[in-house]
Design an enzyme around this catalytic site. Structure first.
Site, PDB file in Angstrom:
ATOM      1  N   GLY A   9       0.832  -1.239   0.032  1.00  0.00           N
ATOM      2  CA  GLY A   9       0.067  -0.015   0.100  1.00  0.00           C
ATOM      3  C   GLY A   9       1.073   1.168  -0.044  1.00  0.00           C
ATOM      4  O   GLY A   9       1.973   1.162  -0.127  1.00  0.00           O
ATOM      5  N   SER A 123      -3.168   5.960  14.289  1.00  0.00           N
ATOM      6  CA  SER A 123      -3.727   7.151  13.736  1.00  0.00           C
ATOM      7  C   SER A 123      -3.907   8.128  14.623  1.00  0.00           C
ATOM      8  O   SER A 123      -4.469   7.968  15.554  1.00  0.00           O
ATOM      9  CB  SER A 123      -5.005   6.955  13.071  1.00  0.00           C
ATOM     10  OG  SER A 123      -5.478   8.128  12.473  1.00  0.00           O
ATOM     11  N   TYR A 147     -13.935   2.953  12.014  1.00  0.00           N
ATOM     12  CA  TYR A 147     -12.546   2.865  11.575  1.00  0.00           C
ATOM     13  C   TYR A 147     -11.709   3.286  12.687  1.00  0.00           C
ATOM     14  O   TYR A 147     -10.579   2.712  13.337  1.00  0.00           O
ATOM     15  CB  TYR A 147     -12.271   3.775  10.384  1.00  0.00           C
ATOM     16  CG  TYR A 147     -10.827   3.939  10.209  1.00  0.00           C
ATOM     17  CD1 TYR A 147      -9.973   3.235   9.824  1.00  0.00           C
ATOM     18  CD2 TYR A 147      -9.996   5.149  10.626  1.00  0.00           C
ATOM     19  CE1 TYR A 147      -8.442   3.281   9.633  1.00  0.00           C
ATOM     20  CE2 TYR A 147      -8.840   5.530  10.294  1.00  0.00           C
ATOM     21  CZ  TYR A 147      -8.001   4.405   9.996  1.00  0.00           C
ATOM     22  OH  TYR A 147      -6.810   4.430   9.913  1.00  0.00           O
ATOM     23  N   LYS A 151      -8.904   1.299  15.542  1.00  0.00           N
ATOM     24  CA  LYS A 151      -7.316   1.456  15.838  1.00  0.00           C
ATOM     25  C   LYS A 151      -7.475   1.729  17.266  1.00  0.00           C
ATOM     26  O   LYS A 151      -6.268   1.089  17.861  1.00  0.00           O
ATOM     27  CB  LYS A 151      -6.978   2.950  15.565  1.00  0.00           C
ATOM     28  CG  LYS A 151      -7.003   3.155  13.687  1.00  0.00           C
ATOM     29  CD  LYS A 151      -5.826   2.429  13.116  1.00  0.00           C
ATOM     30  CE  LYS A 151      -5.701   2.236  11.800  1.00  0.00           C
ATOM     31  NZ  LYS A 151      -4.837   1.091  11.461  1.00  0.00           N
ATOM     32  N   GLY A 292     -18.600  15.422  10.932  1.00  0.00           N
ATOM     33  CA  GLY A 292     -17.580  14.672  11.498  1.00  0.00           C
ATOM     34  C   GLY A 292     -16.096  15.178  11.651  1.00  0.00           C
ATOM     35  O   GLY A 292     -15.104  14.901  12.315  1.00  0.00           O
TER      36      GLY A 292
HETATM   37  P1  NAD Z   1      -3.517   1.518   1.979  1.00  0.00           P
HETATM   38  O1  NAD Z   1      -4.608   1.036   1.660  1.00  0.00           O
HETATM   39  O2  NAD Z   1      -2.602   1.888   0.703  1.00  0.00           O
HETATM   40  O3  NAD Z   1      -2.495   0.252   2.524  1.00  0.00           O
HETATM   41  C1  NAD Z   1      -2.872  -0.880   3.421  1.00  0.00           C
HETATM   42  C2  NAD Z   1      -2.832  -2.080   2.692  1.00  0.00           C
HETATM   43  O4  NAD Z   1      -3.183  -3.137   3.425  1.00  0.00           O
HETATM   44  C3  NAD Z   1      -3.275  -2.448   1.147  1.00  0.00           C
HETATM   45  O5  NAD Z   1      -2.006  -2.682   0.577  1.00  0.00           O
HETATM   46  C4  NAD Z   1      -4.040  -3.520   1.400  1.00  0.00           C
HETATM   47  O6  NAD Z   1      -4.255  -4.108   0.128  1.00  0.00           O
HETATM   48  C5  NAD Z   1      -3.614  -4.285   2.668  1.00  0.00           C
HETATM   49  N1  NAD Z   1      -4.588  -4.884   3.246  1.00  0.00           N
HETATM   50  C6  NAD Z   1      -5.864  -4.512   3.811  1.00  0.00           C
HETATM   51  N2  NAD Z   1      -6.514  -5.395   4.577  1.00  0.00           N
HETATM   52  C7  NAD Z   1      -5.774  -6.744   4.376  1.00  0.00           C
HETATM   53  C8  NAD Z   1      -5.936  -7.883   5.025  1.00  0.00           C
HETATM   54  N3  NAD Z   1      -6.974  -8.196   5.797  1.00  0.00           N
HETATM   55  N4  NAD Z   1      -4.846  -8.776   4.714  1.00  0.00           N
HETATM   56  C9  NAD Z   1      -3.744  -8.543   3.942  1.00  0.00           C
HETATM   57  N5  NAD Z   1      -3.489  -7.171   3.582  1.00  0.00           N
HETATM   58  C10 NAD Z   1      -4.455  -6.088   3.708  1.00  0.00           C
HETATM   59  O7  NAD Z   1      -3.117   2.472   3.303  1.00  0.00           O
HETATM   60  P2  NAD Z   1      -2.193   3.279   3.789  1.00  0.00           P
HETATM   61  O8  NAD Z   1      -2.397   4.835   3.745  1.00  0.00           O
HETATM   62  O9  NAD Z   1      -0.830   2.813   3.328  1.00  0.00           O
HETATM   63  O10 NAD Z   1      -2.237   2.940   5.351  1.00  0.00           O
HETATM   64  C11 NAD Z   1      -1.311   1.927   5.852  1.00  0.00           C
HETATM   65  C12 NAD Z   1      -1.793   1.873   7.544  1.00  0.00           C
HETATM   66  O11 NAD Z   1      -1.562   3.150   8.137  1.00  0.00           O
HETATM   67  C13 NAD Z   1      -3.218   1.499   7.742  1.00  0.00           C
HETATM   68  O12 NAD Z   1      -3.596   0.770   8.730  1.00  0.00           O
HETATM   69  C14 NAD Z   1      -4.094   2.851   8.213  1.00  0.00           C
HETATM   70  O13 NAD Z   1      -5.178   2.713   8.606  1.00  0.00           O
HETATM   71  C15 NAD Z   1      -3.046   3.501   8.893  1.00  0.00           C
HETATM   72  N6  NAD Z   1      -3.098   4.929   8.565  1.00  0.00           N
HETATM   73  C16 NAD Z   1      -3.232   5.708   7.666  1.00  0.00           C
HETATM   74  C17 NAD Z   1      -3.241   7.172   7.440  1.00  0.00           C
HETATM   75  C18 NAD Z   1      -3.506   7.708   5.991  1.00  0.00           C
HETATM   76  O14 NAD Z   1      -4.158   8.907   5.990  1.00  0.00           O
HETATM   77  N7  NAD Z   1      -3.205   7.081   4.977  1.00  0.00           N
HETATM   78  C19 NAD Z   1      -3.425   7.820   8.502  1.00  0.00           C
HETATM   79  C20 NAD Z   1      -3.423   7.240   9.924  1.00  0.00           C
HETATM   80  C21 NAD Z   1      -3.031   5.726   9.713  1.00  0.00           C
HETATM   81  C1  WQD Z   2      -8.322  17.044   5.962  1.00  0.00           C
HETATM   82  C2  WQD Z   2      -8.630  18.581   5.836  1.00  0.00           C
HETATM   83  C3  WQD Z   2     -11.029  18.505   5.762  1.00  0.00           C
HETATM   84  C4  WQD Z   2     -11.184  16.884   1.722  1.00  0.00           C
HETATM   85  C5  WQD Z   2      -8.643  11.321   7.747  1.00  0.00           C
HETATM   86  C6  WQD Z   2      -9.149  10.371   8.777  1.00  0.00           C
HETATM   87  C7  WQD Z   2      -7.974  10.328   9.649  1.00  0.00           C
HETATM   88  C8  WQD Z   2      -6.558   9.782   8.997  1.00  0.00           C
HETATM   89  C9  WQD Z   2      -6.307  10.689   8.097  1.00  0.00           C
HETATM   90  C10 WQD Z   2      -6.611   7.478   8.851  1.00  0.00           C
HETATM   91  C11 WQD Z   2      -9.924  18.794   6.665  1.00  0.00           C
HETATM   92  C12 WQD Z   2     -10.418  19.111   4.380  1.00  0.00           C
HETATM   93  C13 WQD Z   2     -10.830  17.092   2.631  1.00  0.00           C
HETATM   94  C14 WQD Z   2     -11.700  17.733   0.546  1.00  0.00           C
HETATM   95  C15 WQD Z   2     -11.663  19.338   2.030  1.00  0.00           C
HETATM   96  N1  WQD Z   2      -6.650   8.662   8.356  1.00  0.00           N
HETATM   97  N2  WQD Z   2     -11.031  18.727   3.089  1.00  0.00           N
HETATM   98  N3  WQD Z   2     -11.850  19.040   1.095  1.00  0.00           N
HETATM   99  O1  WQD Z   2     -10.174  14.227   8.142  1.00  0.00           O
HETATM  100  O2  WQD Z   2      -7.810  14.824   8.916  1.00  0.00           O
HETATM  101  O3  WQD Z   2      -8.309  12.484   8.304  1.00  0.00           O
HETATM  102  O4  WQD Z   2      -7.345  11.039   6.916  1.00  0.00           O
HETATM  103  O5  WQD Z   2      -6.078   7.123  10.036  1.00  0.00           O
HETATM  104  O6  WQD Z   2      -8.596   9.102  10.426  1.00  0.00           O
HETATM  105  O7  WQD Z   2     -10.329  10.854   9.167  1.00  0.00           O
HETATM  106  O8  WQD Z   2      -8.044  14.110   6.438  1.00  0.00           O
HETATM  107  O9  WQD Z   2      -7.576  14.729   4.118  1.00  0.00           O
HETATM  108  O10 WQD Z   2      -9.770  13.962   4.791  1.00  0.00           O
HETATM  109  O11 WQD Z   2      -8.871  16.173   5.510  1.00  0.00           O
HETATM  110  O12 WQD Z   2     -11.857  20.457   2.393  1.00  0.00           O
HETATM  111  O13 WQD Z   2     -12.162  17.095  -0.370  1.00  0.00           O
HETATM  112  O14 WQD Z   2      -9.198  18.916   4.339  1.00  0.00           O
HETATM  113  O15 WQD Z   2     -12.288  19.123   6.082  1.00  0.00           O
HETATM  114  O16 WQD Z   2     -10.063  20.058   7.120  1.00  0.00           O
HETATM  115  P1  WQD Z   2      -8.523  14.113   8.084  1.00  0.00           P
HETATM  116  P2  WQD Z   2      -8.650  14.657   5.290  1.00  0.00           P
END
Ligand code: NAD
Ligand code: WQD
Length: 336
Positions: A9, A123, A147, A151, A292
């Site tokens: 990912g 997160s 979600y 976490k 939210g």
């Molecule tokens: P992503 O979707 O690109 O990566 C997640 C990967 O996990 C994918 O490749 C998917 O195919 C794989 N996957 C999902 N379920 C699976 C399963 N049951 N078995 C095996 N593989 C599986 O997401 P990302 O943005 O790279 O996020 C990675 C991690 O970080 C996630 O746990 C996400 O919740 C966390 N996270 C992401 C963000 C963000 O904004 N991107 C923020 C905070 C936390």
């Molecule tokens: C950022 C800012 C929006 C989209 C989310 C998840 C969080 C984490 C990261 C995994 C906010 C604004 C957004 C758009 C906009 N993921 N926005 N127009 O909400 O901080 O966090 O992703 O753990 O759990 O909730 O990130 O990128 O969605 O938003 O104006 O089309 O951009 O209102 O202020 P967020 P985001």
């Protein structure tokens, strides 16, 4: 070798690259539910090193058993999970099954094979609507959606696993808002369908796939009225994992760590930064607030600096320039 779940990912693939550069051997388990194998092929090309990809699911106990039984795994970086807030509200059980039940299987297999070193992708969402910013690790935790609750449950599970067996070493890395891409423009974020997050949506507007970015709310109690977040370059985040792995034993327990820059950036500041990188304005319009959302969330990253010796180094301009390089070189992502 290091087992990286979800390593195909967005954040996982960048972390695999940094692990390889730091001299680790890397094994990926990914069911490819939200990734293309192409990202890891490019990681191999960029580093000149091999990444073994096992296509399989976290919840498949037999597959985990084969994996742990046949390799010498030193530690696990656990990225695998579903991550869409909106989807989790519509399909909560799918999130509990994939994220929570999947992690139970993983921790069971790790325990059975004596692999007790884990770095978990948590997160900033676990802080809910924080009572103050910057956010420190000791602030109260809450979940605003399924979600986020997955976490929180996984963090609690990790704390309890450690309490029951203090020989575990666990880092709970609380990411703020990851953006950006590797400086080569070869790997990056490749969302399916309509992106939920700000940067991927803005990039698709910049590249002409969508007409306009909706800015959710211009009346937040912030300097310019738009939401403030702590955007962190994915390469900094990836390096934070390499640092956490190096310091895991010294952390001595189950430790939460904020990975952010400590700097709050508004939606309009990010749009301005991206417009500079693109060389023309990114069309946007202010619309109603999104349900939210909260006004302002950014990290106090002091603990990570103290315990990991890690700090985010790349600023907003690098985040925007690198995001744009990836998006413009790959307008349709990996085109799965
Ligand atoms: P992503 O979707 O690109 O990566 C997640 C990967 O996990 C994918 O490749 C998917 O195919 C794989 N996957 C999902 N379920 C699976 C399963 N049951 N078995 C095996 N593989 C599986 O997401 P990302 O943005 O790279 O996020 C990675 C991690 O970080 C996630 O746990 C996400 O919740 C966390 N996270 C992401 C963000 C963000 O904004 N991107 C923020 C905070 C936390
Ligand atoms: C950022 C800012 C929006 C989209 C989310 C998840 C969080 C984490 C990261 C995994 C906010 C604004 C957004 C758009 C906009 N993921 N926005 N127009 O909400 O901080 O966090 O992703 O753990 O759990 O909730 O990130 O990128 O969605 O938003 O104006 O089309 O951009 O209102 O202020 P967020 P985001």
């Amino acid at each position: 070798m290091i087992l990286v779940t979800g390593g195909a990912g967005y954040i996982g693939s960048h972390t695999c690259l940094e692990l390889l550069e730091a001299g680790h051997e890397v094994l990926v388990l990914d069911n490819l539910s939200n990734a293309s194998p192409e990202g890891l092929r490019r990681v191999e090309r960029l580093t000149g090193k091999k990444v073994e990809l096992v296509e399989g699911d976290l919840r498949d106990g037999a597959a985990l058993e084969r994996l742990f039984g046949s390799r010498r795994i030193e530690a696990v970086l656990h990225f695998a999970g579903l991550k869409s807030v909106g989807e989790s509200v519509e399909q909560p059980l799918r999130y509990y099954d994939n994220n929570v039940a999947g992690t139970v299987k993983l921790l069971e297999a790790m325990g059975r094979h004596g692999v007790k070193r884990l770095v978990f992708s948590s997160s900033a969402t676990v802080y809910g609507d924080p009572s103050r910013v910057p956010v420190t690790e000791d602030m109260p935790l809450s979940a605003a959606n399924p979600y986020g609750r997955t976490k929180l449950i996984i963090e609690d599970m990790c704390r309890e696993v450690f309490r029951a067996d203090p020989s575990w070493r666990i880092a709970l890395l609380r990411y703020f808002n990851p953006v950006g891409a590797h400086a080569s423009g070869e790997i990056g974020e490749d969302p399916q369908g309509v992106p939920n997050n700000l940067m991927p949506f803005a990039l698709q507007v910049a590249v002409g796939r969508r007409p306009v970015l909706n800015v959710f709310g211009g009346d937040w109690p912030t300097a310019d009225g738009t939401g403030v977040r702590d955007y962190i370059h994915v390469v900094d985040l990836a390096k934070g994992h390499v640092a956490a792995l190096a310091k895991l034993d010294a952390l001595g327990g189950c430790v939460p760590l904020n990975l952010g820059t400590g700097r709050g950036v508004s939606v309009l500041e990010l749009v301005a930064g991206l417009s500079r990188a693109v060389g023309r304005p990114v069309p946007h319009q202010v619309v109603a607030r999104r349900a939210g959302d909260v006004a302002s969330v950014f990290a106090d990253p002091t603990r990570a600096a103290q315990l990991l010796g890690w700090r985010a180094e790349l600023g907003l301009d690098a985040m925007c320039a690198d995001s744009w390089r990836w998006q413009s070189q790959n307008p349709n992502g990996y085109a799965r």
